[in-house]
Design a protein around this motif. Structure first.
Motif, PDB file in Angstrom:
ATOM      1  N   GLY A  47       0.812  -1.214   0.000  1.00 17.00           N
ATOM      2  CA  GLY A  47       0.000   0.000   0.000  1.00 17.00           C
ATOM      3  C   GLY A  47       0.845   1.263   0.000  1.00 17.00           C
ATOM      4  N   ILE A  48       1.919   1.270   0.799  1.00 22.96           N
ATOM      5  CA  ILE A  48       2.797   2.434   0.860  1.00 22.96           C
ATOM      6  C   ILE A  48       3.469   2.677  -0.492  1.00 22.96           C
ATOM      7  N   VAL A  49       4.015   1.615  -1.065  1.00 17.60           N
ATOM      8  CA  VAL A  49       4.720   1.750  -2.337  1.00 17.60           C
ATOM      9  C   VAL A  49       3.770   2.203  -3.436  1.00 17.60           C
ATOM     10  N   TYR A  50       2.558   1.627  -3.478  1.00 21.41           N
ATOM     11  CA  TYR A  50       1.609   2.003  -4.525  1.00 21.41           C
ATOM     12  C   TYR A  50       1.247   3.477  -4.433  1.00 21.41           C
ATOM     13  N   ASP A  51       0.967   3.953  -3.234  1.00 21.88           N
ATOM     14  CA  ASP A  51       0.586   5.354  -3.058  1.00 21.88           C
ATOM     15  C   ASP A  51       1.700   6.281  -3.533  1.00 21.88           C
ATOM     16  N   ILE A  52       2.926   5.975  -3.167  1.00 20.88           N
ATOM     17  CA  ILE A  52       4.054   6.812  -3.568  1.00 20.88           C
ATOM     18  C   ILE A  52       4.298   6.713  -5.074  1.00 20.88           C
ATOM     19  N   ALA A  53       4.198   5.495  -5.599  1.00 18.47           N
ATOM     20  CA  ALA A  53       4.509   5.276  -7.011  1.00 18.47           C
ATOM     21  C   ALA A  53       3.553   6.008  -7.940  1.00 18.47           C
ATOM     22  N   VAL A  54       2.275   6.113  -7.579  1.00 20.94           N
ATOM     23  CA  VAL A  54       1.331   6.775  -8.470  1.00 20.94           C
ATOM     24  C   VAL A  54       1.287   8.282  -8.261  1.00 20.94           C
TER      25      VAL A  54
END
Length: 331
Positions: A47-54
């Protein structure tokens, strides 16, 4: 003046630790409850990575936000589609080594990204669109203020619908095809086209939103998603196997652009400075969409039938698009 905040580095370091501990712990978990716990930790890292990545690409490419976010979203779903069959075979053959490799790969990539990624400088005063929606506020808006606006709750409702409808199609399209008596080949191909439609739609229509406007593209995609899903039901009931397959893919093609459009809208409406945390709050809508796409639709299928349930989902998508036409200002 450079007002750059701490940026994505600390969260990415945290996600790396969560990946490493989550997957490593799952590999060695002695009991089922412990396995759930370790997978939850790994999921928090996702969840953390997805939020930052987008969100990070939309900050750097402010004139091509839809394309940048769409490319990342396509990579997220496309890579999963490619790797999942190999991971499944690996888990069946060698559970502990497979999860250990995942721990190193995901945790290591997050740590590398933490050393590379940064946010661009944000000029002050930052121009943010109206909270609620009419006039520029002249400053960035935190999530505490954002959640008090009607526009946020409309976007939240749309995201619940988008996630619910999409997850319903992903989880149940094969079972629905089998229930309709369509061929096994058609059912399997429908699942493949659903994945392909989702991966291509988020990039193609996300990029198109940079030219047509995010609100307008969101409205059109929701309306076409609802229409395509209704047509999928009609094709299935008419035992038109390949029309069913094609329309299922078209449904997901028009469902997925929201994931490229929403991060840009959040940044434009509420400012870039807190866009990652603001979008993270909006992303909690996936929880309720997941409940609808899984548990709720299963109950509806048992009580109302497959076709009625799918038509209700089509109505929700279509209704969200019509409501957006009146709620969001088009460019």
């Amino acid at each position: 003046m450079d007002t750059r905040p701490l940026g994505p580095r600390i969260p990415l370091f945290a996600s790396g630790a969560l990946f490493l501990s989550g997957f490593s712990g799952a590999a060695l978990a002695p009991t089922l409850p412990a396995l759930y716990l370790w997978f939850a930790l790994g999921g928090a890292g996702v969840g953390i990575v997805y939020d930052i990545a987008v969100n990070t690409p939309s900050r750097w490419f402010d004139e091509r936000r839809g394309m940048a976010t769409g490319a990342v979203s396509m990579a997220f779903s496309g890579t999963s589609f490619v790797l999942i069959p190999f991971i499944r075979r690996g888990v069946d053959a060698a559970f502990v080594p497979t999860l250990s490799v995942l721990a190193v790969a995901t945790g290591g990539s997050s740590l590398v990204a933490a050393g590379i990624l940064r946010d661009p400088a944000i000029p002050e005063p930052e121009r943010a669109r109206a909270s609620g929606g009419d006039a520029a506020t002249g400053s960035a808006i935190t999530w505490r203020t954002m959640v008090r606006t009607r526009r946020f709750w409309f976007l939240y409702a749309v995201f619940v619908v988008v996630n619910g409808v999409g997850l319903m199609v992903i989880e149940k399209v094969v079972a629905y095809a089998n229930r309709l008596g369509l061929s096994p080949t058609a059912a399997t191909t429908a699942a493949a086209l659903v994945a392909l439609g989702q991966a291509t739609g988020v990039l193609v229509l996300g990029s198109l939103s940079d030219r047509l406007g995010r609100e307008r593209t969101l409205i059109v995609s929701l309306v076409f998603c609802g229409g395509a899903l209704a047509a999928t039901v009609v094709a299935g009931q008419s035992t038109l196997d390949w029309a069913f397959v094609l329309l299922a893919g078209v449904t997901m093609f028009f469902r997925s652009p929201s994931f490229a459009i929403m991060p840009g809208l959040v940044g434009e409406y509420y400012g870039e400075k807190y866009s990652s945390e603001n979008y993270a709050v909006l992303l909690t809508a996936k929880l309720w969409g997941g409940i609808f796409g899984g548990t709720v639709t299963s109950v509806l299928v048992l009580r109302l039938g497959w076709s009625t349930t799918f038509l209700m989902a089509a109505g929700l998508a279509l209704g969200a698009g019509i409501a957006a036409l009146w709620t969001l200002r088009t460019r």
